[in-house]
Design an enzyme around this catalytic site. Sequence first.
Site, PDB file in Angstrom:
ATOM      1  N   GLY A   1      -4.192  20.148 -72.644  1.00  0.00           N
ATOM      2  CA  GLY A   1      -3.256  19.082 -72.553  1.00  0.00           C
ATOM      3  C   GLY A   1      -2.900  18.751 -71.130  1.00  0.00           C
ATOM      4  CB  SER A   2      -1.031  15.920 -69.666  1.00  0.00           C
ATOM      5  OG  SER A   2       0.077  15.969 -70.702  1.00  0.00           O
TER       6      SER A   2
ATOM      7  CG  ASP B   1      -1.276  25.023 -75.555  1.00  0.00           C
ATOM      8  OD1 ASP B   1      -1.531  24.050 -74.725  1.00  0.00           O
ATOM      9  OD2 ASP B   1      -2.000  25.224 -76.390  1.00  0.00           O
TER      10      ASP B   1
ATOM     11  CB  ALA C   1       4.607  21.948 -78.537  1.00  0.00           C
TER      12      ALA C   1
ATOM     13  CE  LYS D   1      -0.315  24.736 -79.502  1.00  0.00           C
ATOM     14  NZ  LYS D   1      -0.511  23.756 -78.293  1.00  0.00           N
ATOM     15  N   GLY D   2      -1.900  19.588 -80.915  1.00  0.00           N
ATOM     16  CA  GLY D   2      -3.203  19.192 -81.406  1.00  0.00           C
ATOM     17  C   GLY D   2      -3.463  17.819 -81.130  1.00  0.00           C
ATOM     18  N   GLY D   3      -2.230  17.211 -80.495  1.00  0.00           N
ATOM     19  CA  GLY D   3      -2.475  15.823 -80.034  1.00  0.00           C
ATOM     20  C   GLY D   3      -3.794  15.526 -79.462  1.00  0.00           C
TER      21      GLY D   3
ATOM     22  CD  GLU E   1      -4.203  23.571 -77.760  1.00  0.00           C
ATOM     23  OE1 GLU E   1      -4.432  22.830 -76.799  1.00  0.00           O
ATOM     24  OE2 GLU E   1      -3.575  23.295 -78.897  1.00  0.00           O
TER      25      GLU E   1
END
Length: 214
Positions: free
Chosen positions: A31-32, A82, A84, A95-97, A104
């Site tokens: 993720g970003s 990580d 969220a 999580k998981g967008g 993860e």
Amino acid sequence: MAARDEHEKVVVARAAAALVEDGTLVALGSGSTVARVAAALGERGSRARFAVASPATEAAAQGAGLTVVDAADHDRYALAIDGADEVAPDGWAIKGGGGAHTRERILIAAADRFLCVVGASKLVPRLTRAVPLELQPFGLAATLAHLPGAVLRDAPPTADGGVLADLPADLTDPRALAARLDATPGVVDHGLFAPELVRELLIADGDAVEHRHR
């Protein structure tokens, strides 16, 4: 709001990078925000080693000059970092967008500590997002029959060949929903992360950073 969110990602990323000790083995999610953590680690000249959850994170880590290792060769990490999409007061998180939640979870579960790095906007009174799913492509129609309302994403397969979907659901009892999803044939993994995993939060609110332990 977009500018504030971006600023908080940078702020929390730098704070997270400062907690990574040289010589340790660290897991990076996806993720970003994690991409900004990789950049901040590169700026610090980190001499830790990093397993990564996605090709995008691998590219970010390598671009920052970090040492990337193969997760297949390691069974334990000193730290996992990580983001969220949402975190509720009781510690449940979605999580998981970005679609990397299966990898993860594997890395987080193998870490001595999981540092969840978020901006203040990710803290919500209760979970409301649709739950990300990774599904086996084999027998997909049969799997979806057990998941009424699930919407397939217009997205490429995951790095492991899974199909991504999102499930709008009643989240008043996330533990019960997580158990149901875990027991559904064809569901590789879902984006509900329990409080037992989400014990440590690093939260950016403007320029301030709060390190919260559960």
